[in-house]
Motif scaffolding. Sequence first.
Motif, PDB file in Angstrom:
ATOM      1  N   ASP A 215      -0.074  -8.357   7.680  1.00 11.63           N
ATOM      2  CA  ASP A 215      -0.606  -7.196   8.408  1.00 11.63           C
ATOM      3  C   ASP A 215       0.098  -5.925   7.937  1.00 11.63           C
ATOM      4  OD1 ASP A 215      -2.380  -8.687   9.916  1.00 11.63           O
ATOM      5  OD2 ASP A 215      -0.906  -9.060  11.495  1.00 11.63           O
ATOM      6  N   THR A 216      -0.676  -4.851   7.819  1.00 11.08           N
ATOM      7  CA  THR A 216      -0.104  -3.611   7.301  1.00 11.08           C
ATOM      8  C   THR A 216       0.422  -2.725   8.428  1.00 11.08           C
ATOM      9  OG1 THR A 216      -2.284  -2.558   7.274  1.00 11.08           O
ATOM     10  CG2 THR A 216      -1.521  -3.609   5.232  1.00 11.08           C
ATOM     11  N   ILE A 217       1.492  -2.023   8.124  1.00 11.36           N
ATOM     12  CA  ILE A 217       2.149  -1.128   9.083  1.00 11.36           C
ATOM     13  C   ILE A 217       1.963   0.310   8.607  1.00 11.36           C
ATOM     14  CG2 ILE A 217       4.308  -0.587  10.257  1.00 11.36           C
ATOM     15  CD1 ILE A 217       3.244  -3.485  10.714  1.00 11.36           C
ATOM     16  N   SER A 218       1.541   1.181   9.499  1.00 12.73           N
ATOM     17  CA  SER A 218       1.374   2.595   9.163  1.00 12.73           C
ATOM     18  C   SER A 218       2.736   3.269   9.014  1.00 12.73           C
ATOM     19  CB  SER A 218       0.576   3.314  10.244  1.00 12.73           C
ATOM     20  OG  SER A 218      -0.743   2.817  10.305  1.00 12.73           O
ATOM     21  N   ILE A 219       2.852   4.061   7.954  1.00  9.71           N
ATOM     22  CA  ILE A 219       4.083   4.801   7.695  1.00  9.71           C
ATOM     23  C   ILE A 219       3.729   6.277   7.573  1.00  9.71           C
ATOM     24  CG2 ILE A 219       5.987   5.159   6.077  1.00  9.71           C
ATOM     25  CD1 ILE A 219       5.585   2.194   5.239  1.00  9.71           C
ATOM     26  N   HIS A 220       4.419   7.117   8.339  1.00 12.89           N
ATOM     27  CA  HIS A 220       4.182   8.547   8.290  1.00 12.89           C
ATOM     28  C   HIS A 220       5.076   9.182   7.226  1.00 12.89           C
ATOM     29  CE1 HIS A 220       1.967   7.897  11.957  1.00 12.89           C
ATOM     30  NE2 HIS A 220       3.048   7.402  12.537  1.00 12.89           N
ATOM     31  N   GLY A 221       4.574  10.202   6.589  1.00 15.29           N
ATOM     32  CA  GLY A 221       5.319  10.847   5.522  1.00 15.29           C
ATOM     33  C   GLY A 221       6.701  11.315   5.943  1.00 15.29           C
TER      34      GLY A 221
ATOM     35  N   ARG B 131      10.962   4.706  -0.902  1.00 15.40           N
ATOM     36  CA  ARG B 131      10.554   6.092  -1.100  1.00 15.40           C
ATOM     37  C   ARG B 131      10.495   6.435  -2.582  1.00 15.40           C
ATOM     38  NH1 ARG B 131      15.179   8.662   0.051  1.00 15.40           N
ATOM     39  NH2 ARG B 131      15.546   8.235  -2.151  1.00 15.40           N
ATOM     40  N   ASP B 132      11.460   5.913  -3.340  1.00 14.29           N
ATOM     41  CA  ASP B 132      11.475   6.184  -4.784  1.00 14.29           C
ATOM     42  C   ASP B 132      10.207   5.661  -5.449  1.00 14.29           C
ATOM     43  OD1 ASP B 132      13.934   7.291  -4.389  1.00 14.29           O
ATOM     44  OD2 ASP B 132      15.065   5.575  -5.157  1.00 14.29           O
ATOM     45  N   ARG B 133       9.663   4.564  -4.912  1.00 10.37           N
ATOM     46  CA  ARG B 133       8.450   3.983  -5.506  1.00 10.37           C
ATOM     47  C   ARG B 133       7.183   4.680  -5.018  1.00 10.37           C
ATOM     48  NH1 ARG B 133       6.211  -2.321  -5.094  1.00 10.37           N
ATOM     49  NH2 ARG B 133       4.271  -1.908  -6.214  1.00 10.37           N
ATOM     50  N   TYR B 134       7.096   4.951  -3.713  1.00  8.21           N
ATOM     51  CA  TYR B 134       5.842   5.449  -3.136  1.00  8.21           C
ATOM     52  C   TYR B 134       5.823   6.956  -2.894  1.00  8.21           C
ATOM     53  CZ  TYR B 134       4.544   0.568  -2.359  1.00  8.21           C
ATOM     54  OH  TYR B 134       4.226  -0.763  -2.539  1.00  8.21           O
ATOM     55  N   GLY B 135       6.975   7.609  -2.967  1.00  7.51           N
ATOM     56  CA  GLY B 135       7.010   9.032  -2.705  1.00  7.51           C
ATOM     57  C   GLY B 135       7.007   9.345  -1.219  1.00  7.51           C
ATOM     58  N   VAL B 136       6.910  10.627  -0.919  1.00  7.58           N
ATOM     59  CA  VAL B 136       6.907  11.079   0.472  1.00  7.58           C
ATOM     60  C   VAL B 136       5.464  11.373   0.879  1.00  7.58           C
ATOM     61  CG1 VAL B 136       7.720  12.836   2.083  1.00  7.58           C
ATOM     62  CG2 VAL B 136       9.220  12.052   0.234  1.00  7.58           C
ATOM     63  N   GLY B 137       4.940  10.542   1.746  1.00  7.61           N
ATOM     64  CA  GLY B 137       3.551  10.708   2.176  1.00  7.61           C
ATOM     65  C   GLY B 137       3.130   9.551   3.054  1.00  7.61           C
ATOM     66  N   ASP B 138       1.990   9.713   3.723  1.00  9.32           N
ATOM     67  CA  ASP B 138       1.485   8.656   4.590  1.00  9.32           C
ATOM     68  C   ASP B 138       1.006   7.471   3.745  1.00  9.32           C
ATOM     69  OD1 ASP B 138       1.970  10.483   6.560  1.00  9.32           O
ATOM     70  OD2 ASP B 138      -0.144  10.902   6.994  1.00  9.32           O
TER      71      ASP B 138
END
Length: 308
Positions: free
Chosen positions: A98-104, A116-123
């Motif tokens: 199941d996926t979890i929402s992540i806010h920027g 963060r290094d992989r996905y950057g800063v963002g939703d």
Amino acid sequence: MFRLNQFIILLVTLLSVGTGCSTTRHVKHERRYSHMENRLATYIAAQDARIGVAVIIDGKDTVSVNGNRDFPMLSVYKFPQALAVADYCMKNGVGLSDTISIHGDEMKENTWSPMRDRYGVGDLRLPLYELFEYSLRDSDNNACDILFRLIGGTHVADSLMKAMGYDDIVIASTEDEMHRDIYLCYQNRSTPIAMASLFDRFYRREMRHDSPLHEAIGEIMMACTTGNRRLPAPLLPTNAVIGHKTGTGDVNSQGRIIGVNDTGYVFLPNGGGYAVAVFVSDSARNMEDTERMIADISDIIFRSLFNK
């Protein structure tokens, strides 16, 4: 009256024999591991740091030095936190995929975060399993705080520890809170014996098989990427296997490292095993030397138990 006196004498004799047998067993165990305890105590006394060690051998015997004293857990607390996440998810029907929402704004920039290094800063949305990987395997601070947010805060994890009987494991502050006030690092604390007991329960007593969530936690910690120069260092040339969780702190105002820790469970090549917790707090040495302290302690324990 004569028979009563005979009965009393017989009862006292039996109780004395029973006590003697129990004492003999205890002394036998003390003699068996006293060399390890003495070596650990001598080594620890020579270091310019506050050090606590606990070893639980095959669930039967405990060897410790400063084992009942409090030490800052730092990222070691991501292990008991993961157990709280598993408990929450089982109660609420959340699975590993199941996926979890992540806010920027949860992707804090000034902290350790391979995520963060992989996905950057963002939703974005990530599977729960991947958050477990980042938190437990890579000790990602942002992933840890996202998991705290998911379950409702640090008090949820702390309450689970108390419900499980681990009053000496205290979880009070998030990674972000500790980053903003490094002295909160001392607030999240554990005794070495309590943490070693939790690892013993998880791996030896097979808590890791309680659910797919627990299975994932166990597997991820056995693939931990941090702390290879700590507990695992003397085990690398052997067939021993370790599942572990590390913790690393910043330097405090006295110029000492708040904490360098490693805790886990070692599966020995001969089929035995031991839970181990090593906490090094307020070290005056640099990071490399402080990590070497844990490696040296790990070597003393391993050689004592495996006769190398």
